[in-house]
Design a protein around this motif. Structure first.
Motif, PDB file in Angstrom:
ATOM      1  N   THR A  49      -7.219   2.457  -3.256  1.00 29.61           N
ATOM      2  CA  THR A  49      -6.868   3.802  -2.789  1.00 29.61           C
ATOM      3  C   THR A  49      -7.745   4.289  -1.645  1.00 29.61           C
ATOM      4  O   THR A  49      -7.414   5.273  -1.003  1.00 29.61           O
ATOM      5  CB  THR A  49      -6.925   4.820  -3.943  1.00 29.61           C
ATOM      6  N   TYR A  81       0.820  -1.222   0.000  1.00 27.90           N
ATOM      7  CA  TYR A  81       0.000   0.000   0.000  1.00 27.90           C
ATOM      8  C   TYR A  81       0.851   1.268   0.000  1.00 27.90           C
ATOM      9  O   TYR A  81       0.582   2.209   0.727  1.00 27.90           O
ATOM     10  CB  TYR A  81      -0.963   0.008   1.193  1.00 27.90           C
ATOM     11  N   TYR A  85      -3.522   2.545   2.760  1.00 26.39           N
ATOM     12  CA  TYR A  85      -3.086   3.413   1.672  1.00 26.39           C
ATOM     13  C   TYR A  85      -3.247   4.878   2.079  1.00 26.39           C
ATOM     14  O   TYR A  85      -2.356   5.703   1.851  1.00 26.39           O
ATOM     15  CB  TYR A  85      -3.888   3.115   0.400  1.00 26.39           C
TER      16      TYR A  85
END
Length: 174
Positions: free
Chosen positions: A127, A91, A132
């Motif tokens: 995302t 990530y 992340y």
């Protein structure tokens, strides 16, 4: 006025209309001669129930099997394929325009069924993941899929990630 209806209805022509009439006098319409426009059917008698037999409970519908949409299955397959890249697996912040690299990968490997919507769904899932977003908050550089550095994270993007994480935390505590 009376509550009972009259048995006959009389209609007379006004005098002096100036048109010759063949009929003279009054026209009488009797209630029995009126056409029946709509007749309401008599209600059907209810069948007598046999009280010796107990009434059966209604059947419950069979539970439906949950069907996973094909796009979700393809998104999982594509995500598993992208986990081979360390940038994706850990990530790390992805470079702007990494979607073009993913499209190229899908084309080169002839990944069946990976449409534009599937790629966008995978990118959105990745995302919006907490790890992340935390990597974006920490700042640093962005990476392409092959691990090469491509640009930096600006303060505006960091603030967006902080706001998103704060909203999620507020929703959990509420």
């Amino acid at each position: 006025m009376t509550d009972t209806p009259k048995k006959t209805l009389t209609i007379s022509r006004p005098a002096g209309t100036g048109t010759p009439t063949l009929r003279t006098g009054k026209r009488i319409i009797r209630r029995d001669e009126l056409p029946q426009v709509q007749r309401v059917p008599a209600p059907k008698p209810k069948p007598t129930t046999n009280k010796t037999k107990p009434k059966k409970p209604p059947r419950k519908p069979a539970p439906k099997k949950q069907v996973t949409p094909p796009s979700d299955l393809k998104a999982r397959e594509l995500n598993d394929r992208l986990n081979a890249f360390t940038v994706w697996l850990h990530y790390q912040p992805l470079a702007i325009g990494v979607d073009k690299d993913i499209y190229r990968l899908v084309n080169d490997e002839h990944f069946a069924g990976a449409s534009k919507n599937v790629v966008q769904k995978v990118l959105k899932m990745h995302t919006n993941h907490g790890r992340y977003l935390q990597a974006i908050v920490n700042g640093g550089t962005r990476y392409k899929l092959d691990g090469t550095e491509e640009g930096d994270i600006n303060p505006y993007q960091q603030q967006l990630a902080v706001d998103t994480l704060a909203k999620r935390q507020a929703a959990k505590t509420s």
